[in-house]
Design an enzyme around this catalytic site. Structure first.
Site, PDB file in Angstrom:
ATOM      1  N   CYS A 108       9.801 -16.425  27.152  1.00 40.26           N
ATOM      2  CA  CYS A 108       9.424 -17.459  26.193  1.00 40.26           C
ATOM      3  C   CYS A 108      10.621 -18.355  25.920  1.00 40.26           C
ATOM      4  O   CYS A 108      11.741 -18.067  26.344  1.00 40.26           O
ATOM      5  CB  CYS A 108       8.948 -16.835  24.876  1.00 40.26           C
ATOM      6  N   GLY A 122       7.278 -21.406  28.889  1.00 36.86           N
ATOM      7  CA  GLY A 122       6.013 -20.847  28.432  1.00 36.86           C
ATOM      8  C   GLY A 122       4.989 -21.927  28.185  1.00 36.86           C
ATOM      9  O   GLY A 122       5.284 -22.907  27.504  1.00 36.86           O
ATOM     10  N   TYR A 146      15.204 -18.642  38.780  1.00 34.44           N
ATOM     11  CA  TYR A 146      13.932 -19.349  38.634  1.00 34.44           C
ATOM     12  C   TYR A 146      13.688 -19.950  37.257  1.00 34.44           C
ATOM     13  O   TYR A 146      13.321 -21.120  37.137  1.00 34.44           O
ATOM     14  CB  TYR A 146      12.774 -18.386  38.959  1.00 34.44           C
ATOM     15  N   ASP A 202      12.403 -21.135  49.325  1.00 33.66           N
ATOM     16  CA  ASP A 202      11.880 -20.978  47.966  1.00 33.66           C
ATOM     17  C   ASP A 202      12.862 -20.150  47.149  1.00 33.66           C
ATOM     18  O   ASP A 202      13.738 -19.482  47.713  1.00 33.66           O
ATOM     19  CB  ASP A 202      10.510 -20.303  47.992  1.00 33.66           C
ATOM     20  N   ASP A 203      12.716 -20.204  45.813  1.00 33.68           N
ATOM     21  CA  ASP A 203      13.634 -19.455  44.966  1.00 33.68           C
ATOM     22  C   ASP A 203      13.394 -17.960  45.068  1.00 33.68           C
ATOM     23  O   ASP A 203      14.326 -17.156  45.000  1.00 33.68           O
ATOM     24  CB  ASP A 203      13.530 -19.922  43.507  1.00 33.68           C
ATOM     25  N   ASN A 257      12.091 -13.840  22.087  1.00 34.88           N
ATOM     26  CA  ASN A 257      11.980 -13.946  23.542  1.00 34.88           C
ATOM     27  C   ASN A 257      12.440 -12.625  24.138  1.00 34.88           C
ATOM     28  O   ASN A 257      13.544 -12.157  23.855  1.00 34.88           O
ATOM     29  CB  ASN A 257      12.856 -15.090  24.062  1.00 34.88           C
ATOM     30  N   GLY A 258      11.606 -12.017  24.951  1.00 31.06           N
ATOM     31  CA  GLY A 258      11.959 -10.758  25.586  1.00 31.06           C
ATOM     32  C   GLY A 258      10.816  -9.772  25.524  1.00 31.06           C
ATOM     33  O   GLY A 258       9.651 -10.146  25.345  1.00 31.06           O
TER      34      GLY A 258
END
Length: 501
Positions: free
Chosen positions: A2, A28, A260, A368-369, A102-103
């Site tokens: 988030c 998010g 990312y 790609d990542d 966040n987490g």
């Protein structure tokens, strides 16, 4: 994963928080919310959707006050169907607290049970964030004796939270008639940084998941919040900080932030995200040179957007042509963080379109990542062939994702991961590529240490199966798998999980 923000201002902060959430929208897209404080009251609005859709003029007018918190949600624990689990959360005791997180807590079920049986606090959702809020509120009440509140009591409460909570958490709380409190888990898995804006009336402060939210709102980045540290910013703008966790624990930021999640224009724990991705491309180039015949590659192409720096650096290092073969529709969300496999698969072709002339008759190396479920990679390889590519090779700037992440990234079961139980040849066959090259984990981590040698290790569990909090075993992962209704592949990570706490 988030995005969170908190502001202690000298004037109304609703617009500042709104603008900051727009800058964190990539973290998010499921729900958004803002809570502000004015006099002795809180005002809050939250709903499903993007920031620009959740907040209308009438909602902004109903959010007065010089301090507040906000969040953009990407659902992990709990249900994305219920707006009750969108943040901010609120409790009215002991002082009145709004809270964003966040987490992901790894012991939230045990904490919820303890809160009910021993602390006599009721949890109304299945969100680990509400559990964490109530743990903090209870410890705040204990530390302050339910009467007075000062910075010393807050730091004492955060120490108790660190002793009880396990997992990843970056938190910002607004306490009524007191100020902002922010803290980060003892391992520093999830990011959190502090910014300042000097005004004629005095300093304004902002806390956010990424520095881009600060600088994009006119604040200067002061520093990252240290692992286990707590910050208190009172209503008059006075800031105090204290380390509240065991200093012997190692700082292990989430490596997937650099791969990312974070925006390339952010600085995180002393590392430029853009520079990190350039370095990843250099290390990946060396691996590609050992794994593929470079004469077979006509052109290097990124999968926009987060892999672009790595692809550019790889092409330059190997002396290969670089081209943009895919155009991204910027009005489609990030497919990785979309809930549901069917939605992700459908969105790939809505998000990307191929430029046929760049593919026709060429042997292309797509960069790609990362490759997580493989859905996006398979669709992209198909698009490249349909556009006329003669051969399609694939390179990932991250290692193979073989293990669940339990710290806030929504890939909790191995059954969803294409790399589990497959080698590179088998994965290449699954995604339809003529060849596949993964970054080595040692090289990925070294690319970050090159930029900040103080960071000696990282939370890389999705690649290694090593969980830094030391409380994850096969039984835990089996329970996660049953919760989601997906089978857990046997031999998951018994040999890989180690206790580093």
């Amino acid at each position: 994963m988030c995005g969170i923000v908190g502001v202690m201002g000298r004037g109304p902060v609703n617009q500042l928080i709104y603008d900051s959430l727009l800058l964190l929208q990539h973290r998010g897209q499921d729900a958004a919310g803002i809570a502000t404080a004015h006099d002795q009251f809180f005002s809050m609005h939250k709903a499903h959707g993007l920031v620009r859709d959740v907040f209308r003029t009438r909602n902004m007018r109903a959010l007065p006050g010089n301090s507040g918190v906000g969040q953009v949600r990407y659902p992990t624990a709990g249900s994305s169907a219920s707006v009750d689990e969108a943040q901010p959360f609120y409790v009215n005791a002991p002082f009145g607290i709004t809270f964003v997180h966040n987490g992901n807590l790894t012991n939230w079920r045990e904490l919820r049970e303890s809160l009910f049986k021993h602390d006599r606090r009721h949890i109304n959702t299945n969100s680990d964030s509400e559990v964490l809020l109530n743990v903090f509120a209870h410890e705040l009440q204990q530390a302050s004796n339910g009467v007075t509140l000062d910075a010393h009591a807050v730091f004492q409460a955060v120490r108790a939270v660190h002793r009880r909570a396990k997992g990843a958490y970056a938190v910002i709380a607004n306490i009524s008639s007191f100020g902002l409190v922010a803290f980060r888990d003892p391992h520093g898995i999830r990011p959190l940084c502090l910014g300042r804006n000097d005004t004629a009336a005095g300093p304004e402060w902002m806390l956010a998941s990424e520095s881009v939210a600060l600088t994009g709102s006119g604040f200067s980045l002061v520093r990252d919040i240290a692992p286990g540290e707590a910050i208190v910013i009172t209503e008059d703008g006075e800031l105090s900080a204290e380390a509240c966790a065991d200093p012997g624990l190692e700082h292990t930021p989430c490596v997937f932030e650099y791969v990312y999640f974070a925006r390339p224009d952010s600085l995180m724990d002393g590392i430029s995200i853009y520079d990190a991705r350039l370095h990843m491309g250099e290390y990946l180039a060396d691996k590609v040179a050992k794994s593929l015949r470079l004469g077979d590659v006509d052109v290097v192409m990124p999968i926009p957007d987060s892999s672009r720096p790595s692809a550019m650096q790889l092409a330059a290092r190997l002396g290969l042509n670089y081209r943009e073969g895919f155009i991204k529709n910027r009005y489609i969300g990030r497919t990785f963080i979309m809930p549901g496999q069917a939605v992700r698969k459908k969105s790939v072709r809505q998000k990307l379109s191929a430029i046929d002339m760049e593919f026709r008759g060429k042997s292309v190396l797509l960069v790609d990542d990362s490759i997580v479920r493989g859905t996006t990679s398979r669709e992209i390889v198909d698009m490249a062939r349909a556009a006329g590519a003669r051969k399609v090779f694939f390179a990932s700037a991250a290692p193979a994702v073989r293990y669940p992440n339990v710290y806030g990234i929504d890939m909790p079961t191995q059954a969803e991961l294409i790399a589990t139980g497959r080698d590179e040849t088998q994965i290449a066959r699954e995604i339809g590529a003529d060849g596949l090259v993964y970054q080595d984990l040692d090289d990925l981590e070294q690319s970050l240490r090159d930029l900040n040698p103080a960071l000696r290790s990282f939370e890389s569990s999705c690649f290694s199966g090593r969980y830094v909090t030391g409380d994850i075993d096969d039984a835990y992962l089996e329970r996660l798998s049953r919760t989601r209704g997906l089978p857990q592949r046997s031999g998951a990570m018994a040999a890989a999980a180690i206790d580093e706490s």
